[in-house]
Design a protein around this motif. Structure first.
Motif, PDB file in Angstrom:
ATOM      1  N   VAL A  85       0.889  -2.005   0.124  1.00  0.00           N
ATOM      2  CA  VAL A  85       0.591  -0.082  -0.360  1.00  0.00           C
ATOM      3  C   VAL A  85       1.329   1.397  -0.042  1.00  0.00           C
ATOM      4  CG1 VAL A  85      -1.224   1.184   1.312  1.00  0.00           C
ATOM      5  CG2 VAL A  85      -1.863  -1.438   0.969  1.00  0.00           C
ATOM      6  N   ALA A  86       1.696   1.022   1.082  1.00  0.00           N
ATOM      7  CA  ALA A  86       2.842   2.877   0.710  1.00  0.00           C
ATOM      8  C   ALA A  86       3.636   3.149  -0.612  1.00  0.00           C
ATOM      9  CB  ALA A  86       3.645   2.466   2.332  1.00  0.00           C
ATOM     10  N   GLY A  87       4.163   1.175  -1.084  1.00  0.00           N
ATOM     11  CA  GLY A  87       3.879   1.506  -2.263  1.00  0.00           C
ATOM     12  C   GLY A  87       3.202   1.918  -3.424  1.00  0.00           C
ATOM     13  N   ARG A  88       2.425   1.454  -2.969  1.00  0.00           N
ATOM     14  CA  ARG A  88       1.651   2.361  -4.133  1.00  0.00           C
ATOM     15  C   ARG A  88       1.495   3.767  -4.083  1.00  0.00           C
ATOM     16  NH1 ARG A  88       0.074   0.827  -9.082  1.00  0.00           N
ATOM     17  NH2 ARG A  88       2.056  -0.473  -8.968  1.00  0.00           N
ATOM     18  N   MET A  89       1.085   4.079  -2.548  1.00  0.00           N
ATOM     19  CA  MET A  89       1.074   5.556  -1.835  1.00  0.00           C
ATOM     20  C   MET A  89       1.593   6.393  -2.427  1.00  0.00           C
ATOM     21  SD  MET A  89      -1.650   5.657   1.169  1.00  0.00           S
ATOM     22  CE  MET A  89      -3.404   4.810   1.118  1.00  0.00           C
ATOM     23  N   MET A  90       3.339   6.073  -2.605  1.00  0.00           N
ATOM     24  CA  MET A  90       4.112   6.611  -3.023  1.00  0.00           C
ATOM     25  C   MET A  90       4.395   6.716  -4.755  1.00  0.00           C
ATOM     26  SD  MET A  90       7.258   6.122  -0.051  1.00  0.00           S
ATOM     27  CE  MET A  90       6.664   6.638   1.535  1.00  0.00           C
ATOM     28  N   SER A  91       3.790   6.033  -5.589  1.00  0.00           N
ATOM     29  CA  SER A  91       3.816   5.868  -6.759  1.00  0.00           C
ATOM     30  C   SER A  91       5.188   4.511  -7.378  1.00  0.00           C
ATOM     31  CB  SER A  91       3.516   7.057  -7.888  1.00  0.00           C
ATOM     32  OG  SER A  91       2.827   8.149  -7.592  1.00  0.00           O
ATOM     33  N   ARG A  92       5.396   3.568  -6.690  1.00  0.00           N
ATOM     34  CA  ARG A  92       6.198   3.208  -7.231  1.00  0.00           C
ATOM     35  C   ARG A  92       6.003   1.379  -6.541  1.00  0.00           C
ATOM     36  NH1 ARG A  92       8.233   1.411  -1.980  1.00  0.00           N
ATOM     37  NH2 ARG A  92       7.740   2.716   0.165  1.00  0.00           N
ATOM     38  N   ILE A  93       6.219   0.380  -6.854  1.00  0.00           N
ATOM     39  CA  ILE A  93       5.606  -1.092  -6.753  1.00  0.00           C
ATOM     40  C   ILE A  93       5.389  -1.323  -5.501  1.00  0.00           C
ATOM     41  CG2 ILE A  93       6.339  -2.768  -7.826  1.00  0.00           C
ATOM     42  CD1 ILE A  93       6.924  -1.261 -10.596  1.00  0.00           C
ATOM     43  N   GLY A  94       6.526  -1.193  -4.315  1.00  0.00           N
ATOM     44  CA  GLY A  94       6.590  -2.180  -3.501  1.00  0.00           C
ATOM     45  C   GLY A  94       6.668  -3.772  -3.256  1.00  0.00           C
ATOM     46  N   PRO A  95       6.872  -4.686  -2.915  1.00  0.00           N
ATOM     47  CA  PRO A  95       7.521  -5.726  -2.478  1.00  0.00           C
ATOM     48  C   PRO A  95       6.701  -6.821  -3.548  1.00  0.00           C
ATOM     49  CG  PRO A  95       6.763  -5.516  -0.839  1.00  0.00           C
ATOM     50  CD  PRO A  95       6.828  -4.421  -1.204  1.00  0.00           C
ATOM     51  N   ASN A  96       7.455  -6.914  -4.686  1.00  0.00           N
ATOM     52  CA  ASN A  96       6.667  -8.328  -5.804  1.00  0.00           C
ATOM     53  C   ASN A  96       7.705  -9.049  -6.118  1.00  0.00           C
ATOM     54  OD1 ASN A  96       8.178  -6.677  -7.611  1.00  0.00           O
ATOM     55  ND2 ASN A  96       6.848  -6.330  -8.490  1.00  0.00           N
ATOM     56  N   ARG A  97       8.348  -9.439  -5.634  1.00  0.00           N
ATOM     57  CA  ARG A  97       9.147 -10.793  -5.784  1.00  0.00           C
ATOM     58  C   ARG A  97       9.233 -11.807  -5.231  1.00  0.00           C
ATOM     59  NH1 ARG A  97      10.191  -9.093 -10.092  1.00  0.00           N
ATOM     60  NH2 ARG A  97      11.079  -7.009 -11.154  1.00  0.00           N
ATOM     61  N   VAL A  98       8.840 -12.254  -4.540  1.00  0.00           N
ATOM     62  CA  VAL A  98       8.862 -13.631  -3.429  1.00  0.00           C
ATOM     63  C   VAL A  98       7.760 -13.762  -3.729  1.00  0.00           C
ATOM     64  CG1 VAL A  98       9.564 -14.671  -1.213  1.00  0.00           C
ATOM     65  CG2 VAL A  98      10.653 -12.549  -2.224  1.00  0.00           C
ATOM     66  N   GLY A  99       7.441 -15.191  -3.847  1.00  0.00           N
ATOM     67  CA  GLY A  99       5.852 -15.282  -4.294  1.00  0.00           C
ATOM     68  C   GLY A  99       4.641 -14.387  -5.227  1.00  0.00           C
ATOM     69  N   PRO A 100       4.088 -15.310  -5.452  1.00  0.00           N
ATOM     70  CA  PRO A 100       2.943 -14.550  -6.397  1.00  0.00           C
ATOM     71  C   PRO A 100       2.658 -12.555  -5.753  1.00  0.00           C
ATOM     72  CG  PRO A 100       0.891 -16.031  -5.145  1.00  0.00           C
ATOM     73  CD  PRO A 100       3.325 -16.086  -5.055  1.00  0.00           C
ATOM     74  N   GLN A 101       2.599 -12.007  -6.357  1.00  0.00           N
ATOM     75  CA  GLN A 101       2.790 -10.010  -5.997  1.00  0.00           C
ATOM     76  C   GLN A 101       3.422 -10.054  -5.135  1.00  0.00           C
ATOM     77  OE1 GLN A 101       1.200  -7.716  -7.978  1.00  0.00           O
ATOM     78  NE2 GLN A 101       0.629  -9.045  -8.765  1.00  0.00           N
ATOM     79  N   GLY A 102       4.454 -10.958  -4.812  1.00  0.00           N
ATOM     80  CA  GLY A 102       5.154 -10.674  -3.527  1.00  0.00           C
ATOM     81  C   GLY A 102       5.027 -11.139  -2.100  1.00  0.00           C
ATOM     82  N   PHE A 103       3.817 -11.728  -2.327  1.00  0.00           N
ATOM     83  CA  PHE A 103       3.040 -12.608  -1.262  1.00  0.00           C
ATOM     84  C   PHE A 103       3.679 -13.281   0.310  1.00  0.00           C
ATOM     85  CE2 PHE A 103      -0.059 -15.503   1.231  1.00  0.00           C
ATOM     86  CZ  PHE A 103      -0.743 -14.487   2.166  1.00  0.00           C
ATOM     87  N   LEU A 104       4.836 -13.392  -0.456  1.00  0.00           N
ATOM     88  CA  LEU A 104       5.808 -14.448   0.268  1.00  0.00           C
ATOM     89  C   LEU A 104       6.783 -13.910   0.963  1.00  0.00           C
ATOM     90  CD1 LEU A 104       5.913 -18.149  -1.204  1.00  0.00           C
ATOM     91  CD2 LEU A 104       4.147 -17.206   0.263  1.00  0.00           C
ATOM     92  N   GLN A 105       6.708 -12.131   0.546  1.00  0.00           N
ATOM     93  CA  GLN A 105       7.915 -11.520   1.014  1.00  0.00           C
ATOM     94  C   GLN A 105       8.007 -11.777   3.259  1.00  0.00           C
ATOM     95  OE1 GLN A 105       9.858  -9.812  -0.501  1.00  0.00           O
ATOM     96  NE2 GLN A 105      11.341  -9.572   1.005  1.00  0.00           N
ATOM     97  N   TRP A 106       6.899 -11.927   3.756  1.00  0.00           N
ATOM     98  CA  TRP A 106       6.686 -11.584   5.138  1.00  0.00           C
ATOM     99  C   TRP A 106       7.461 -13.308   5.425  1.00  0.00           C
ATOM    100  CZ3 TRP A 106       3.535 -14.341   7.302  1.00  0.00           C
ATOM    101  CH2 TRP A 106       2.559 -15.822   7.036  1.00  0.00           C
ATOM    102  N   MET A 107       7.311 -13.984   4.876  1.00  0.00           N
ATOM    103  CA  MET A 107       7.524 -15.068   4.997  1.00  0.00           C
ATOM    104  C   MET A 107       9.147 -15.099   5.130  1.00  0.00           C
ATOM    105  SD  MET A 107       5.541 -18.023   4.356  1.00  0.00           S
ATOM    106  CE  MET A 107       3.548 -19.205   4.661  1.00  0.00           C
ATOM    107  N   ALA A 108      10.271 -14.503   3.919  1.00  0.00           N
ATOM    108  CA  ALA A 108      11.156 -14.076   3.759  1.00  0.00           C
ATOM    109  C   ALA A 108      11.409 -14.205   4.432  1.00  0.00           C
ATOM    110  CB  ALA A 108      11.227 -13.893   2.173  1.00  0.00           C
ATOM    111  N   ASP A 109      11.145 -12.233   5.091  1.00  0.00           N
ATOM    112  CA  ASP A 109      11.391 -11.437   5.888  1.00  0.00           C
ATOM    113  C   ASP A 109      11.882 -12.772   7.115  1.00  0.00           C
ATOM    114  OD1 ASP A 109      11.896  -9.830   4.250  1.00  0.00           O
ATOM    115  OD2 ASP A 109      10.139  -8.241   4.641  1.00  0.00           O
ATOM    116  N   GLY A 110      11.153 -12.888   7.618  1.00  0.00           N
ATOM    117  CA  GLY A 110      10.957 -13.996   9.059  1.00  0.00           C
ATOM    118  C   GLY A 110      12.189 -14.736   9.267  1.00  0.00           C
TER     119      GLY A 110
END
Lengths: 410, 120
Positions: free
Chosen positions: A52-77
């Motif tokens: 959401v922050a990415g969208r509000m700042m006109s950038r994309i945000g995390p989208n690499r890990v999993g579909p649409q970056g959904f697994l990002q939080w697991m990777a970070d953990g």
């Protein structure tokens, strides 16, 4: 939850000793379910917030890990498990190690009393709302401990600022809660929801002008208590590095943020419970009666529907809180304190007494009619504001003519 | 049959929370590297060596806020029972609370006039 357990245990026909074991097992299972729900929610929210922050700042945000970056939080953990837990030489080691426990437990323990749907609550306390406000105060102690034990200038400043902010805003939020308690006549969270109805004019937010004011006071205070922007001074990175978190690293650092994201749910669920009708389904006047009247699958479906309603309201509020964070600039520390003590506290007292006055008005003859008119008028006002807001948004988007803003996922 | 004991659930829940933190910290302590160095273990100060020693001093205003908080938070703890049974107290309860709050708010006004709420 308890009823479900009783039905199950009666069909098993257990001995008294086995019964004790079954209760213990049941409690463990309930705790495990709630804890894993909160942990998953906190993780997924961290991803949602970044997108959401990415969208509000006109950038994309995390989208690499999993579909649409959904697994990002697991990777970070997982990554944080593999990080070194640096404890500097100068710190007060026992306090430094203990602080994350308090911050994490203070936020997560609130979930034991929070409702998730009709009858869906781990511990249905008769002092529910009081317990939640009391147990979340543990976070202040954890933050002060972290700030003090770090033996670092930034940490100390961040810690005392945060403590001052959280304890100050506890007063207006307590007064706003009281203006609802006066109407409900109970501290039990399920009973507070049961006192409301499915439609907006049955909610406590539109009950009278004072609860409407209390709603905004509560919303702002609870944002401040959660250290969320526009009240995130303790972590003001441009002046305090990372505040009380400065010396933390690895898993210990993660627990503070775990707490912060779990707190998003706590604040949204509390607002839903106190002001927005909780799990009340529109058109169903007496859910308890309906659920008691049916059996088997129909019963489960009704309860599930109440859970869906509660989750929908809460998740919308979670989004609003994230939205506010990425829209508003940060307040200054003196503005923050002036706003709390000179505006919120006096108006909080006013809300509570005004709410009590409305209880008296509703009890008087002709009071029912007056109260209904007030409720409908306030709901109309709220609807009008929402309508104007939507209209303004559509006009703005039309003026912008930038296709980038319409692609939510990329 | 003392299943209605919700306190038991709470105790277990608190223990489970703390246990989870302990477990995850232990897990990361096993998996994570442990490389100490004199520079890494210094207190952080914007990436340079400490210029001034840490004193632990902070502004007295925070004490004032803490005092005010204590006073008002205790008042609010007193208000909870009143709010719970307000419906049965009626007008009597309203007037009584009005008198009580008049005293409390005059305390706030006093602190305000004395400048305890100013922040500069």
């Amino acid at each position: 939850m308890k009823e479900l357990f009783f039905e199950l245990s009666q069909s098993w026909q257990l001995e008294p000793l086995e019964m004790t074991g079954a209760i213990a097992l049941w409690l463990v299972v309930v705790s495990a379910i709630v804890l894993s729900f909160v942990a998953t929610f906190a993780g997924v929210t961290s991803w949602v917030e970044r997108r959401v922050a990415g969208r509000m700042m006109s950038r994309i945000g995390p989208n690499r890990v999993g579909p649409q970056g959904f697994l990002q939080w697991m990777a970070d953990g997982l990554k944080c498990f593999l990080k070194e837990d640096v404890i500097p030489n100068e710190v007060d080691k026992p306090l430094f190690r203990f602080a994350p426990y308090l911050v994490f437990t203070g936020t997560f323990a609130a979930f034991a009393a929070l409702p998730f749907g009709y009858g869906i609550v781990a511990a249905d306390l008769n002092i529910g709302i009081f317990y939640v406000t009391a147990i979340t105060a543990l976070v202040v102690i954890g933050i002060l401990m972290a700030g003090w034990s770090s033996n670092n200038k930034w940490s100390l400043l961040g810690g005392v600022r945060s403590a001052a902010q959280i304890v100050s805003y506890e007063i207006p939020s307590g007064l706003a809660i009281l203006s609802v308690v006066v109407l409900a006549g109970t501290l039990n969270l399920q009973a507070i929801i049961a006192g409301q109805g499915g439609f907006p004019w049955d909610w406590y937010i539109f009950n009278n002008p004072f609860t409407l004011m209390a709603f905004f006071i509560f919303f702002a205070s609870i944002l401040a208590e959660g250290n969320r922007t526009p009240f995130d001074l303790p972590e003001a990175e441009s002046e305090l590095v990372a505040g009380y978190l400065t010396e933390y690293s690895g898993m210990r650092f993660v627990f503070f943020f775990f707490g912060e994201w779990a707190n998003l749910w706590v604040m949204s669920a509390l607002i839903t419970t106190l002001f927005l009708g909780g799990w009340q389904i529109p058109g169903v006047a007496d859910l308890a009666g309906v659920v008691a009247g049916v059996q088997g699958a129909a019963k489960t479906l009704w309860i599930l529907l109440s859970v869906v309603v509660f989750f929908a309201k809460t998740l919308v509020l979670v989004f609003v809180v994230i939205w506010i964070r990425w829209t508003l600039p940060r307040l200054r520390v003196d503005q923050l304190m002036v706003m709390c003590w000179k505006y919120f506290v006096p108006f909080g007292f006013l809300c509570m007494m005004g709410s009590a006055l409305f209880v008296l008005i509703a009890q008087s003859p002709l009071g029912e009619t007056v109260h209904l008119v007030v409720r409908l008028a306030l709901t109309g006002l709220g609807g009008l504001v929402l309508l104007l807001f939507v209209r303004r948004t559509i006009l703005n988007v039309r003026e912008l003519q930038d296709p980038f803003y319409f692609k939510v996922l990329e | 049959m003392s299943f209605s004991n919700d306190i038991l659930t709470l105790m277990l829940f608190l223990a489970a929370c703390a246990g989870l933190v302990g477990f995850m910290l232990a897990f990361s302590a096993i998996l994570g590297p442990k490389k100490q160095s004199a520079i890494k273990d210094e207190p952080f100060e914007c990436g340079i060596a400490n210029v001034t020693p840490y004193s632990g001093n902070f502004s007295v205003k925070f004490y004032l806020i803490a005092l005010l908080f204590l006073l008002f938070d205790i008042e609010i703890a007193f208000l909870f029972p009143w709010a719970t049974i307000f419906k049965s107290l009626g007008l009597f309860g309203f007037i009584e609370m009005f008198v009580f709050l008049a005293v409390v708010v005059s305390g706030l006004v006093y602190a305000w006039k004395k400048g305890a709420l100013e922040w500069d």
